[in-house]
Design a protein around this motif. Structure first.
Motif, mmCIF file in Angstrom:
data_model
loop_
_atom_site.group_PDB
_atom_site.id
_atom_site.type_symbol
_atom_site.label_atom_id
_atom_site.label_comp_id
_atom_site.label_asym_id
_atom_site.label_seq_id
_atom_site.Cartn_x
_atom_site.Cartn_y
_atom_site.Cartn_z
ATOM 1 N N ILE A 1 -36.021 10.659 3.084
ATOM 2 C CA ILE A 1 -37.403 10.202 3.053
ATOM 3 C C ILE A 1 -37.603 8.931 3.853
ATOM 4 C CG2 ILE A 1 -37.183 8.740 1.025
ATOM 5 C CD1 ILE A 1 -39.834 9.893 0.081
ATOM 6 N N MET A 2 -36.517 8.260 4.223
ATOM 7 C CA MET A 2 -36.669 6.972 4.893
ATOM 8 C C MET A 2 -37.420 7.135 6.201
ATOM 9 S SD MET A 2 -32.899 6.217 6.366
ATOM 10 C CE MET A 2 -32.141 7.216 7.641
ATOM 11 N N ILE B 1 -30.113 7.319 -11.394
ATOM 12 C CA ILE B 1 -30.513 8.158 -10.257
ATOM 13 C C ILE B 1 -30.438 9.642 -10.600
ATOM 14 C CG2 ILE B 1 -30.005 8.763 -7.869
ATOM 15 C CD1 ILE B 1 -31.048 5.960 -8.268
ATOM 16 N N ASP B 2 -29.358 10.033 -11.291
ATOM 17 C CA ASP B 2 -29.167 11.458 -11.523
ATOM 18 C C ASP B 2 -28.205 11.680 -12.679
ATOM 19 O OD1 ASP B 2 -29.567 14.137 -11.111
ATOM 20 O OD2 ASP B 2 -29.237 14.003 -8.946
ATOM 21 N N CYS C 1 -33.871 8.123 -2.764
ATOM 22 C CA CYS C 1 -34.750 9.144 -2.199
ATOM 23 C C CYS C 1 -34.366 10.537 -2.673
ATOM 24 C CB CYS C 1 -34.746 9.074 -0.681
ATOM 25 S SG CYS C 1 -33.130 9.298 0.081
ATOM 26 N N ARG C 2 -33.094 10.740 -3.053
ATOM 27 C CA ARG C 2 -32.657 12.060 -3.491
ATOM 28 C C ARG C 2 -32.277 12.079 -4.968
ATOM 29 N NH1 ARG C 2 -29.093 13.145 1.853
ATOM 30 N NH2 ARG C 2 -30.856 13.420 3.235
ATOM 31 N N GLY C 3 -32.794 11.141 -5.711
ATOM 32 C CA GLY C 3 -32.514 11.129 -7.124
ATOM 33 C C GLY C 3 -33.455 12.045 -7.899
ATOM 34 N N ARG C 4 -32.967 12.522 -9.051
ATOM 35 C CA ARG C 4 -33.821 13.324 -9.927
ATOM 36 C C ARG C 4 -34.413 12.413 -11.000
ATOM 37 N NH1 ARG C 4 -30.256 18.712 -10.986
ATOM 38 N NH2 ARG C 4 -28.630 17.140 -11.052
ATOM 39 N N PRO D 1 -38.696 14.040 -7.121
ATOM 40 C CA PRO D 1 -40.065 13.701 -6.744
ATOM 41 C C PRO D 1 -40.189 13.188 -5.313
ATOM 42 C CG PRO D 1 -39.173 11.996 -8.160
ATOM 43 C CD PRO D 1 -38.162 13.092 -8.116
ATOM 44 N N PHE D 2 -39.099 12.616 -4.769
ATOM 45 C CA PHE D 2 -39.186 12.096 -3.398
ATOM 46 C C PHE D 2 -38.721 13.148 -2.399
ATOM 47 C CE2 PHE D 2 -38.406 8.308 -6.056
ATOM 48 C CZ PHE D 2 -39.613 7.665 -5.829
ATOM 49 N N GLU D 3 -37.488 13.565 -2.523
ATOM 50 C CA GLU D 3 -36.999 14.569 -1.580
ATOM 51 C C GLU D 3 -35.752 15.259 -2.103
ATOM 52 O OE1 GLU D 3 -35.245 13.903 2.636
ATOM 53 O OE2 GLU D 3 -37.383 14.244 2.818
#
Length: 318
Positions: free
Chosen positions: A157-158, A204-205, A219-222, A232-234
């Motif tokens: 997402i960056m 994060i997860d 950005c890749r966390g659930r 929610p992000f990616e």
């Protein structure tokens, strides 16, 4: 070496410090290994591009200048740069050293690219991953600068390295310290059969037994949003443009960028071998070119996430 030995024309890498945007512990090259790598590449007809694609911070200019000097002294074929001040230094002090405009420079139009060419002699520009195919073609038609596009690798997402999420949790980001989610901010905790990953104290997860835990990035966390737990992000997704190769070739793209840093030797070997075969087949018989199922299978075996996408290239409404 894995990239060169499997057919890469150019290989990009970085020093072991914050002058490149993959400044993670255990990665990158010291003086001796870089010299050895350059010799190996040159002996096989490949080029080595040194990424100096972060932005110098106040009071640190000498470190970035020294990195440019080191790259030139080691015999690098080009440096990949984002900061205009660093381009000015490199073009003035090392006029024979090629300068490539990094994707971190966020140049999305020919006017910006031409400015860097006219002012600093930039020879190639890496386009950000936000343009459609039609937009890429328009840029190529309006500049003499070589154009490189992203062809394969994980997406995030960056905004081309300027990740505010990483700064929010850890105080560090790719553009300020050369990497997101620094190792010192990461914590793993086992709770029964569940493995939790945290970044800067932020959960994060959670991975159940049998799930493959990924490197904890925000950005890749659930996260749980309005009662639903998802990405929610990616969600981890890989860009894969094999099917676009004939179009990229026809519109005049000079190079296809394949992300390989922070990856294993197996990843580099597999991906480079597949793309070498695809590019050669497309160049030899563009009309008969087709994507072999075996290529997709090989790439899927090493890709991050279970999905692949054409990204912004495929936007028919543009």
């Amino acid at each position: 070496m894995a990239a060169v030995d499997n057919g890469a024309d150019d290989v990009y890498l970085g020093f072991r410090d914050e002058t490149n945007a993959r400044n993670f512990a255990g990665l990158n090259f010291d003086e001796a290994s870089l010299r050895k790598g350059i010799d190996h590449a040159h002996a096989r007809g490949a080029n080595v591009l040194v990424a100096l694609n972060t932005y110098p911070q106040p009071g640190t200019w000498r470190r970035w200048h020294a990195a440019v000097d080191r790259a030139a002294a080691l015999g690098a074929d080009a440096i990949i740069v984002a900061d205009a001040g660093l381009m000015r230094y490199a073009s003035r002090e090392h006029p024979k050293l090629r300068i490539h405009l990094s994707v971190q420079g966020s140049a999305t139009n020919a006017e910006a690219i031409n400015f860097y060419h006219e002012r600093f002699g930039v020879a190639r520009a890496v386009l950000p991953r936000v343009l459609s195919l039609a937009q890429v073609e328009k840029v190529i038609g309006r500049t003499k600068v070589e154009i490189e596009v992203f062809g394969f690798g994980s997406l995030s997402i960056m905004v081309e390295g300027r990740c505010a999420l990483s700064s929010y949790a850890t105080g560090e980001s790719p553009n300020t310290h050369g990497g997101c989610s620094p190792a010192k901010a990461i914590a793993w905790q086992e709770r029964g059969t569940v493995l939790e990953s945290r970044l800067g104290g932020v959960l994060i997860d959670r991975f159940d037994a049998g799930e493959s835990p990924g490197y904890p990035t925000l950005c890749r966390g659930r996260f749980t949003v309005k009662g639903e737990t998802y990405y929610p992000f990616e969600e981890p997704t890989s860009l894969n443009t094999l099917e676009l190769l004939p179009k990229l070739q026809a519109m005049g793209v000079t190079a296809v960028k394949i992300e390989g840093r922070q990856r294993t030797s197996r990843y580099v070997e597999t991906v480079t071998r597949v793309w070498r075969s695809a590019i050669d087949e497309c160049a030899t018989h563009p009309q008969r070119y087709r994507v072999h199922p075996a290529w997709h299978e090989a790439l899927a075996s090493v890709s991050e996430g279970r999905q692949c996408t054409l990204g912004a290239y495929h936007r028919p409404w543009k």
